[in-house]
Design an enzyme around this catalytic site. Structure first.
Site, mmCIF file in Angstrom:
data_model
loop_
_atom_site.group_PDB
_atom_site.id
_atom_site.type_symbol
_atom_site.label_atom_id
_atom_site.label_comp_id
_atom_site.label_asym_id
_atom_site.label_seq_id
_atom_site.Cartn_x
_atom_site.Cartn_y
_atom_site.Cartn_z
ATOM 1 N N SER A 52 94.868 50.809 54.607
ATOM 2 C CA SER A 52 96.260 50.889 55.343
ATOM 3 C C SER A 52 97.056 51.445 54.651
ATOM 4 O O SER A 52 98.031 52.252 55.110
ATOM 5 C CB SER A 52 96.416 49.596 55.602
ATOM 6 N N LYS A 103 101.108 47.231 50.583
ATOM 7 C CA LYS A 103 102.047 47.574 52.067
ATOM 8 C C LYS A 103 103.317 48.142 51.705
ATOM 9 O O LYS A 103 103.854 48.179 50.032
ATOM 10 C CB LYS A 103 102.441 46.949 52.909
#
Length: 207
Positions: free
Chosen positions: A19, A73
């Protein structure tokens, strides 16, 4: 002890998903400063004191508000920011972020089953430039918000924008869910190609 040090001061984590590509790859092991935002009781996790504030553009390790798993993230929205996405373009307080195409190909191979088309861009996130990857053939939603980040919370996204389960899906992340700031890749292996070391990624700083 070493265990207490890793629990309270620094730690290294294996990255299981893509991701954050093209910044962090599956098979990277990253070094995390666990004192970047707070001092915690070793092994127990209770906060003793705040030591700093997350900055826009920081790569952070966090506890997912969705299911409690550990995620990596990038901080996109700070408290008070209004964030939106229109046709895949990120807007901060109503203004599109400066974004420009990146030249050249990816240096490191993607997983073999990732055969779609990818666009590589450089995004300027409040003065911090970093790489993002878009996948035009993906059915991922490209419109989001606008939403305003509440106090003591953050909006996070993956750099692999069309293949990231992030704040667009699970909402804001509370400050107490942040485990630390990612500093560097200390080692990397390509699991899909016989665990071959990516030697050029060893001991590289994360931006």
């Amino acid at each position: 002890s070493a265990l207490s040090f890793r629990s309270a001061v620094a730690n290294w984590y294996d990255v299981p998903t893509g991701s954050m590509q093209p910044t962090i790859y599956e098979g990277d092991r990253i070094l995390v400063d666990r004192t970047a935002f707070s001092l915690r009781v070793p092994l127990l996790g209770g906060e003793l004191a705040r030591t700093g504030e997350p900055r826009r553009g920081d790569i952070v390790v966090l506890t997912s508000p969705h299911d409690g798993t550990r995620l990596v993230k990038r901080v996109v929205g700070l408290p008070g920011d209004t964030v939106a996405m229109r046709a895949g373009e990120l807007l901060l307080d109503g203004r599109p972020l400066a974004c420009e195409p990146r030249t050249g190909e990816l240096r490191w191979a993607l997983p073999p089953d990732d055969t779609g088309r990818h666009d590589l861009l450089t995004e300027d996130l409040g003065g911090r430039r970093h790489a993002v990857m878009l996948s035009p053939d993906s059915p991922a939603p490209r419109d989001f918000g606008p939403v305003t980040v509440p106090p003591d919370a953050y909006l996070v996204m993956g750099d692999n924008r069309d293949h990231s389960f992030d704040s667009r899906y699970f909402g804001f992340v509370g400050r107490d869910a942040l485990q630390g700031r990612a500093l560097a890749v200390v080692a990397s292996v390509d699991r899909d190609r016989g665990w071959r070391p990516r030697l050029g990624r060893f001991f590289t700083r994360l931006d």
